[in-house]
Design an enzyme around this catalytic site. Structure first.
Site, mmCIF file in Angstrom:
data_model
loop_
_atom_site.group_PDB
_atom_site.id
_atom_site.type_symbol
_atom_site.label_atom_id
_atom_site.label_comp_id
_atom_site.label_asym_id
_atom_site.label_seq_id
_atom_site.Cartn_x
_atom_site.Cartn_y
_atom_site.Cartn_z
ATOM 1 N N HIS A 20 2.446 3.622 8.366
ATOM 2 C CA HIS A 20 1.165 4.128 8.642
ATOM 3 C C HIS A 20 1.267 5.510 7.762
ATOM 4 O O HIS A 20 0.523 6.369 8.141
ATOM 5 C CB HIS A 20 0.970 4.799 9.944
ATOM 6 N N SER A 53 -11.829 -22.586 5.708
ATOM 7 C CA SER A 53 -10.323 -22.114 5.876
ATOM 8 C C SER A 53 -9.735 -23.003 6.818
ATOM 9 O O SER A 53 -10.382 -23.469 7.948
ATOM 10 C CB SER A 53 -10.348 -20.800 6.582
ATOM 11 N N LEU A 110 2.032 -9.328 8.821
ATOM 12 C CA LEU A 110 2.388 -9.648 7.515
ATOM 13 C C LEU A 110 1.432 -9.827 6.440
ATOM 14 O O LEU A 110 1.736 -10.388 5.587
ATOM 15 C CB LEU A 110 2.978 -11.142 7.971
ATOM 16 N N SER A 111 0.252 -9.128 6.703
ATOM 17 C CA SER A 111 -0.512 -8.794 5.575
ATOM 18 C C SER A 111 -1.249 -10.122 5.135
ATOM 19 O O SER A 111 -1.644 -10.406 4.006
ATOM 20 C CB SER A 111 0.128 -8.276 4.543
ATOM 21 N N SER A 113 -4.415 -10.527 5.493
ATOM 22 C CA SER A 113 -5.591 -10.249 4.962
ATOM 23 C C SER A 113 -5.700 -9.589 3.488
ATOM 24 O O SER A 113 -6.272 -10.276 2.724
ATOM 25 C CB SER A 113 -6.495 -9.119 5.613
ATOM 26 N N GLU A 145 -11.443 -4.520 0.908
ATOM 27 C CA GLU A 145 -11.071 -4.306 2.356
ATOM 28 C C GLU A 145 -11.696 -3.001 3.114
ATOM 29 O O GLU A 145 -12.310 -2.790 4.078
ATOM 30 C CB GLU A 145 -9.564 -4.346 2.436
ATOM 31 N N ASP A 157 -0.826 -2.905 1.320
ATOM 32 C CA ASP A 157 -0.832 -4.397 1.464
ATOM 33 C C ASP A 157 -0.912 -5.166 0.185
ATOM 34 O O ASP A 157 -0.263 -6.084 -0.180
ATOM 35 C CB ASP A 157 -1.390 -4.921 2.556
HETATM 36 C C1 GLA Z 1 -1.862 -2.124 7.975
HETATM 37 C C2 GLA Z 1 -2.643 -1.244 6.767
HETATM 38 C C3 GLA Z 1 -1.791 -0.733 5.645
HETATM 39 C C4 GLA Z 1 -0.835 0.297 6.109
HETATM 40 C C5 GLA Z 1 -0.259 -0.622 7.517
HETATM 41 C C6 GLA Z 1 0.893 0.531 8.491
HETATM 42 O O1 GLA Z 1 -1.153 -3.212 7.429
HETATM 43 O O2 GLA Z 1 -3.561 -2.505 6.298
HETATM 44 O O3 GLA Z 1 -2.386 -0.074 4.777
HETATM 45 O O4 GLA Z 1 -1.141 1.343 6.828
HETATM 46 O O5 GLA Z 1 -1.063 -1.254 8.384
HETATM 47 O O6 GLA Z 1 1.763 0.967 7.442
#
Ligand code: GLA
Length: 373
Positions: A20, A53, A110-111, A113, A145, A157
């Site tokens: 964060h 999806s 795990l990103s 999005s 986003e 991300d």
């Molecule tokens: C999410 C947000 C990122 C980052 C993390 C925390 O994944 O999309 O931009 O802020 O939380 O580190």
């Protein structure tokens, strides 16, 4: 012959350190992983789109000239966001059929999005023969986003997904977007994902609330420190000196940010020197700060982190991603991954009556087209 489409891939990521702080201009250390999103993509020439999806039942279809808003788009707000952003730049797109699938759990930190967005950006550029660098794809994904989906995330991300490199962490300065790749001692460190088996939807606002609270702290500090643009530039001692100007909550949030910024700087040096024990301690401190100061952890994530640290082969563990559920990341000696995974899973099952998914993660790669082997 019908056009059977082309296939594109973008990686998810874990973040070794820097929780964060991307949206506060801090430096972060993400690693692209070998799980991600694939999109089977076909161009159409009628300015219509159909989005499907494997992870969601509804197919979202419509016209590029009358894009649905974020709520109507549902899960497809991400690819629709890419269309909307490109349209706002004056790009006239032809129309697309896109089918997404992947092996990244959704909403698990795990990103998924960012991988979805970067995969879409990559597919759209390729199908329209447009030049697009990985950084262009990352910036487009970030703007979609924040601007369309409405999540106030940082740049980490999409940059991690777009700029991943095997064997390396990305060193990303989120204030000026400069970056570099940090070689990791890969023969001595394995990444293990520990899934708390709970999910969150960032569209529902947990992350946005933290962003607001911590930006509230920044606004107070800016009254005293003219020229200050982000919390990343506040030294921990400087914050402590101004503690009485902030509400207790604002101080807590800001304290996490400024100490995490300092930890990431130190982590970079330790990783360069291959000092994994000391690096692991920083992961531990990061988790505690995320838990107690930023308050984005959950009892299940805390349990996973503690169980991980209880195994002698674990260097460090922390929640990864936004928190509020999802996954923790452990860095473990490679030879011990299986025994480690079994011990953590059994301990978690004892406590919560459910076995967590525990997987070793390899390195991902830059986004691109998937060709037949
Ligand atoms: C999410 C947000 C990122 C980052 C993390 C925390 O994944 O999309 O931009 O802020 O939380 O580190």
């Amino acid at each position: 012959m019908a056009d059977s489409g082309r296939c594109f891939f973008a990686s998810g990521r874990v973040n070794l350190l820097g929780a964060h702080i991307d949206y506060h201009g801090g430096c972060v250390l993400p690693v692209a992983v070998d799980r991600g999103i694939v999109v089977l993509a076909r161009r159409r020439d009628d300015r219509r789109f159909r989005l499907a999806s494997a992870q969601f039942p509804d197919v979202i279809a419509g016209e590029l000239d009358a894009l649905p808003d974020r709520a109507a788009a549902g899960w497809a707000a991400y690819p629709v966001g890419i269309f909307a952003l490109l349209a706002s730049e004056g790009r006239r797109l032809p129309g697309f059929d896109l089918v997404f699938a992947g092996d990244l759990p959704v909403g698990a930190g795990l990103s998924s999005s960012a991988a979805l967005l970067v995969a879409t950006a990559t597919a759209v550029a390729a199908l329209t023969d447009s030049e697009q660098s990985p950084i262009d794809a990352a910036r487009l994904a970030f703007r979609a986003e924040t601007g369309f989906v409405g999540v106030r995330c940082g740049i980490m991300d999409p940059f991690a997904s777009a700029l991943g490199r095997p064997g390396h962490a990305l060193w990303l300065d989120c204030k000026d977007q400069s970056h570099d790749w940090l070689p990791l001692p890969v023969d001595r460190m394995a990444f293990v994902m520990l899934d708390s088996m709970t999910r969150r939807d960032l569209k529902q606002g947990g992350l946005n609330r933290r962003v607001e609270e911590s930006l509230g702290a920044l606004a107070v500090l800016q009254r005293e420190l003219p020229g200050l643009t982000c919390l990343r530039d506040v030294a921990p001692e400087e914050l402590d000196r101004r503690r009485d100007r902030l509400s207790p909550l604002q101080f807590q949030r800001a304290r996490h940010v400024v100490t995490e910024v300092a930890r990431v700087g130190r982590a970079r040096e330790l990783l360069r020197r291959g000092e994994l024990l000391e690096f692991g301690q920083l992961m531990w401190a990061s988790h505690l700060s995320s838990r107690h100061l930023y308050e984005v952890s959950t009892p299940r994530l805390d349990a996973l982190q503690e169980l991980a640290l209880g195994h002698p082969a674990c260097y460090g563990a922390r929640l990864t991603g936004a928190g509020f559920g999802g996954c923790a990341l452990a860095v473990v000696r490679p030879a011990a991954v299986e025994a480690f995974a079994e011990q953590v899973a059994a301990g978690f099952a004892d406590r919560f009556g459910e076995r967590p998914a525990v997987h070793a993660l390899g390195f991902g790669q830059a986004p691109g087209e998937v060709h037949d082997a």
